[in-house]
Design an enzyme around this catalytic site. Structure first.
Site, PDB file in Angstrom:
ATOM      1  N   CYS A 196       0.798  -1.231   0.000  1.00 59.60           N
ATOM      2  CA  CYS A 196       0.000   0.000   0.000  1.00 59.60           C
ATOM      3  C   CYS A 196       0.829   1.279   0.000  1.00 59.60           C
ATOM      4  O   CYS A 196       0.520   2.226  -0.731  1.00 59.60           O
ATOM      5  CB  CYS A 196      -0.986  -0.003   1.164  1.00 59.60           C
ATOM      6  N   HIS A 255      -2.777   1.357   6.808  1.00 58.34           N
ATOM      7  CA  HIS A 255      -3.032   1.370   5.371  1.00 58.34           C
ATOM      8  C   HIS A 255      -2.738   2.777   4.868  1.00 58.34           C
ATOM      9  O   HIS A 255      -2.990   3.762   5.570  1.00 58.34           O
ATOM     10  CB  HIS A 255      -4.466   0.963   5.059  1.00 58.34           C
ATOM     11  N   ASP A 278      -7.140   5.779  -3.586  1.00 59.85           N
ATOM     12  CA  ASP A 278      -6.413   4.625  -3.062  1.00 59.85           C
ATOM     13  C   ASP A 278      -6.055   3.696  -4.219  1.00 59.85           C
ATOM     14  O   ASP A 278      -6.913   3.043  -4.803  1.00 59.85           O
ATOM     15  CB  ASP A 278      -7.285   3.892  -2.042  1.00 59.85           C
TER      16      ASP A 278
END
Length: 637
Positions: A196, A255, A278
């Site tokens: 991530c 995250h 994202d």
């Protein structure tokens, strides 16, 4: 009648304009200008001079101010700054990971434009794609999908398997430039591998290069709700071991995503500004692996019906967590936690190395009436969408059984707080900073808040975790019996030797310790857990002398093996935009136990101003011992 003008030469004044528009680090040969700021060009005519009042010249230029930030310090930080920090660890131990964004490095602008041309949108309909590139909403979704490679030949392959033999462990990267250049050099084939924070860092580089204000955000205890009911289910066995989730709900230790600044004319007034994007491939959005832009204000207010992907982002920061005991094929509810998901939401401060906590941008204070009201509003909006049949691909239930209205995991869950009165509580407390290579010392604290004696049987366990919440096998277990007098508190000391945990660690260096207590002659269970992140000693970097453009500079890098065993295959990686033309890789080889060493690198800075050096040391036993040093480079004479 006067003869028409014929243009002989156009001088774009690229060098002078680019300096005024803060793009001179990208190029001085090609004109690169930013929105909302004037620039000068000069036209030379072949047949005669320009006659004011007689001649008219019409310029057709299409621009927009949909990404304009009116704060110069914010523009400097979120568009111009080419280095920063990505926050990792856990909410109780937040550590900055230095990163070289390098958006002004050689060829990066061309690679970013190539990335747009490789998108599925451009491949299917180039004319429409190019016509829409002035829209930051559109372009951000295109870039978001292209950072991962799930649908196309995007920049990065994701890998959470712990097997990186045919690529680079995500923890080893220290910058975006090497990744983007590798993608370009290999014919736009995906680079192996990313997780991530790497996806978010690459997206930050591309968006800043394209002139869109962008920052990197870390959310600790981040929810991944696969069925869209705003509840993350966690399952435990009788020993306190967390089980692999059968429906893939997880709480990521942290995250990382991006926020991009833009107007949202496609939404009601007031929902522009920072938008979540994202690029980590978790769920699909309109058939592609991308997420956002989702308005941060819409997330805070529970407006989950506003596009794009707002329900999924809302669940990452504000879902509830339900703990279940699995025994004999049955599930027993242990606890519903309304506070833990989404904490210490962090980004780098403006023109500072400090961390900004921006949790209040995403949600009202945990436990406040506003926070629960917003949660219920979001829940009802999702329930209404489902009743109308408006299922998004992201939120179709993945469980084999239907979600019934009686199920505590359904959208109809009315309970917001545990209904039972807690009589005995337990929690863990570390005695020392958990350093890699050393034993982990901690205590279990048990408190009896009732007026009666309590006899407890407590199952203790420890297991490694991946940062996405996936559990590995337990490597330590114990059973203790604790008798508590009325209103008494007791501590039980515990120690996990390095020799016991070393071979079971993941790259993420996360250990979850759990305690599942049961009271004699009572069906009630008490659960306590704590996540520990093991720390490494940082690399030290010393700049030997004054840093001046085009003058030789020596840099000393000091590093050590923190383990009580020999490590091999040691590789030191050093980079820094404006300081090194390319990433430096130095083979160190073998490091003896607890051995400290140093090397001196020589370079010639080629850009002035505030710069940063990033370093990483890997071996066969560890992958990401990091360090950084800020350097101010003078222009000189």
């Amino acid at each position: 009648m006067a003869q028409g003008l014929e243009v002989a030469l156009t001088d774009l004044h690229s060098s002078r304009n680019n300096v005024r528009h803060h793009t001179e680090e990208i190029s001085v040969d090609h004109l690169l200008v930013r929105r909302g700021q004037p620039f000068n060009i000069t036209l030379y005519f072949r047949n005669r001079g320009f006659q004011p009042g007689l001649d008219n010249i019409i310029f057709v230029i299409e621009t927009a101010d949909a990404v304009y930030l009116d704060s110069e310090p914010q523009r400097q930080e979120y568009v111009v700054n080419d280095y920063g920090f990505i926050y990792q660890g856990n909410k109780n131990w937040i550590r900055p990971c230095p990163w070289n964004y390098g958006q002004f490095e050689e060829n990066i602008i061309d690679i970013c434009l190539e990335l747009l041309d490789k998108s599925l949108n451009f491949q299917v309909d180039p004319a429409t794609d190019c016509a829409l590139r002035g829209s930051p909403v559109y372009i951000s979704r295109v870039v978001c999908a292209m950072i991962n490679s799930n649908d196309d030949n995007g920049v990065l392959n994701g890998n959470w398997s712990e097997n990186y033999a045919d690529g680079v462990n995500p923890a080893e990267w220290t910058g975006s430039v090497a990744i983007l250049k590798q993608w370009h050099a290999n014919g736009c084939q995906p680079v192996h591998y990313g997780q991530c924070w790497v996806f978010a860092a690459i997206m930050c580089t591309v968006m800043r290069c394209l002139g869109i204000p962008t920052r990197v955000i870390t959310n600790f205890d981040s929810g991944h709700d696969t069925d869209g009911n705003l509840i993350i289910d966690e399952y435990y066995d009788n020993t306190g071991r967390i089980l692999e989730n059968k429906k893939k709900d997880t709480i990521w230790n942290f995250h990382v995503w991006n926020e991009c600044w833009m107007a949202r004319k496609d939404l009601p007034p007031g929902y522009g500004g920072w938008q979540v994007l994202d690029a980590t491939p978790q769920e699909t959005s309109n058939g592609l692996y991308c997420c956002g832009p989702a308005s941060v204000r819409a997330i805070k207010e529970g407006e989950v019906d506003l596009k794009y992907d707002t329900p999924f982002v809302f669940s990452m920061v504000n879902a509830d967590c339900m703990s279940w005991l699995v025994s004999g094929g049955k599930e027993q509810k242990l606890h519903r936690d309304t506070n833990s998901v989404g904490s210490c939401i962090s980004t780098k401060s403006i023109q500072s190395d400090e961390r900004d906590d921006i949790t209040e941008n995403y949600k009202y204070g945990e436990g406040s009436p506003q926070e629960r009201q917003v949660f219920l509003k979001a829940l009802q909006k999702l329930k209404a969408e489902r009743s109308q049949g408006h299922h998004r691909a992201d939120f179709q239930p993945s469980r084999t059984m239907p979600l019934s209205q009686a199920s505590p995991r359904s959208l109809n869950t009315p309970s917001l707080q545990p209904s039972d009165v807690i009589q005995v509580s337990m929690k863990f407390k570390l005695l020392d900073l958990p350093n890699m290579g050393q034993d982990i010392s901690f205590v279990l604290l048990a408190l009896n808040m009732s007026p009666k004696f309590k006899d407890l049987k407590v199952n203790l366990s420890a297991q490694s975790l991946l940062h996405d919440g996936s559990p590995l096998s337990p490597f330590w277990q114990d059973i203790v019996f604790i008798t508590l007098s009325p209103k008494e508190a007791k501590t039980h000391p515990c120690k996990i030797p390095y020799s016991q945990y070393s071979q079971y660690l993941s790259t993420d260096k996360l250990i979850r310790i759990s305690a599942l207590g049961e009271e004699k002659n009572s069906p009630e269970k008490i659960l306590a857990n704590k996540i520990i992140t093991l720390a490494y000693p940082a690399i030290m970097i010393n700049v030997l002398g004054a840093a001046i453009v085009n003058q030789p500079l020596s840099i000393q890098v000091i590093f050590s093996n923190p383990l009580s065993e020999q490590v091999a295959d040691c590789m030191l990686t050093v980079e820094g935009s404006g300081l090194f033309k390319k990433q430096q890789r130095v083979l160190i080889g073998v490091l003896k136990p607890q051995h400290r060493a140093s090397i001196t690198l020589r370079t010639v800075p080629f850009k002035s101003g505030q710069r940063q050096i990033q370093a990483n040391l890997r071996s066969n036993k560890f992958k990401d011992i990091k360090g950084y040093r800020n350097v101010n480079v003078d222009f000189g004479l």
